[in-house]
Design a protein around this motif. Sequence first.
Motif, short mmCIF file in Angstrom:
data_model
loop_
_atom_site.label_atom_id
_atom_site.label_comp_id
_atom_site.label_asym_id
_atom_site.label_seq_id
_atom_site.Cartn_x
_atom_site.Cartn_y
_atom_site.Cartn_z
N LEU A 53 -14.15 -2.74 7.43
CA LEU A 53 -13.88 -1.38 6.95
C LEU A 53 -14.64 -0.33 7.76
O LEU A 53 -14.16 0.79 7.94
N GLU A 55 -11.14 3.24 4.09
CA GLU A 55 -9.85 2.69 3.68
C GLU A 55 -9.17 2.03 4.87
O GLU A 55 -9.09 2.60 5.96
N LYS A 56 -8.68 0.82 4.67
CA LYS A 56 -8.01 0.08 5.73
C LYS A 56 -6.77 -0.62 5.19
O LYS A 56 -6.79 -1.23 4.11
N LEU A 84 -6.66 3.47 10.04
CA LEU A 84 -6.25 2.58 8.96
C LEU A 84 -6.15 1.13 9.39
O LEU A 84 -5.88 0.25 8.58
N THR A 113 0.83 -1.21 0.00
CA THR A 113 0.00 0.00 0.00
C THR A 113 0.86 1.26 0.00
O THR A 113 0.53 2.26 -0.64
N ARG A 163 -19.65 2.26 -0.67
CA ARG A 163 -18.27 2.71 -0.44
C ARG A 163 -18.29 3.63 0.78
O ARG A 163 -18.89 4.70 0.74
N HIS A 220 -10.47 -0.49 -5.53
CA HIS A 220 -9.75 0.59 -6.21
C HIS A 220 -10.60 1.30 -7.26
O HIS A 220 -10.11 2.19 -7.95
N SER A 257 -6.93 -4.58 3.81
CA SER A 257 -8.30 -5.00 3.54
C SER A 257 -8.36 -6.12 2.51
O SER A 257 -9.24 -7.00 2.57
#
Length: 259
Positions: free
Chosen positions: A238, A201-202, A244, A114, A196, A173, A205
Amino acid sequence: MPTTRPYALSIAGFDPSAGAGLLADCKTLEAHGVYGLGVCTALTVQNDITFERVNWVPLADIQDQIGLLLERFPVDYIKIGLFESLAKLLELLRWLRQLRPAACIVWDPVLKATAGYEFHQHPDWKLVLKLLAECTLITPNLPEMLRLWPATSAEAAAADAAMFCPVLLKGGHGSGHEAVDTLFFDGENYHFTQPRLPHGEKHGSGCVLSAAVLAQLALGNSLPDACRLGKHYTTTFLASNDTLLGYHSLPLSPPYADQ
């Protein structure tokens, strides 16, 4: 309630933040009531936002770890994540097939961290084809699918690759108000849609999703149902907090319905 649990094996890298890799996989498996065994492929120096370097575990040591586990535990469900090279991964997969010919093997192709660290810059799609022949399912995200298979879009690449191995194409993405994962399996496309999430965002994931799918397969679900339930679990992960690093828990019922 059952008194015993199925076993599943994660073969992945060690992330000290426990957000991704081996630790994330085992936490996900535990949350599903599956006993997670772990074999380390790499020691990483990272946290949830920074990746500095990786020290690879030799293939022989990986095989020694696996061999001793398989001598004792009836493992028929295996997930593979971060690996030093795709050529060595193919060697491992063929060796695993000798030990467990009927095992369900899920490959989550970790090509890039990431934080931007590149593990496999230019995968040879002919080698990828050989890898697919040894797998039960692969779980790439959109950029990974395009790097694994030459095509005009990730969806086209997944459709082509699915002729050799089922593909769960992760849509995290993508863009838009909904995150859509698509399973390409047996000539059919199955779409799994969730909202979404803001602050969704994690770190790790993708690891969590593939481990959740593996857990559902170990619990006896079909591949489409395992992907649907794995998507539900990942959405809960999530939504668990605004950082994060997500929290792991399995709710009594999924909090989000398919759209």
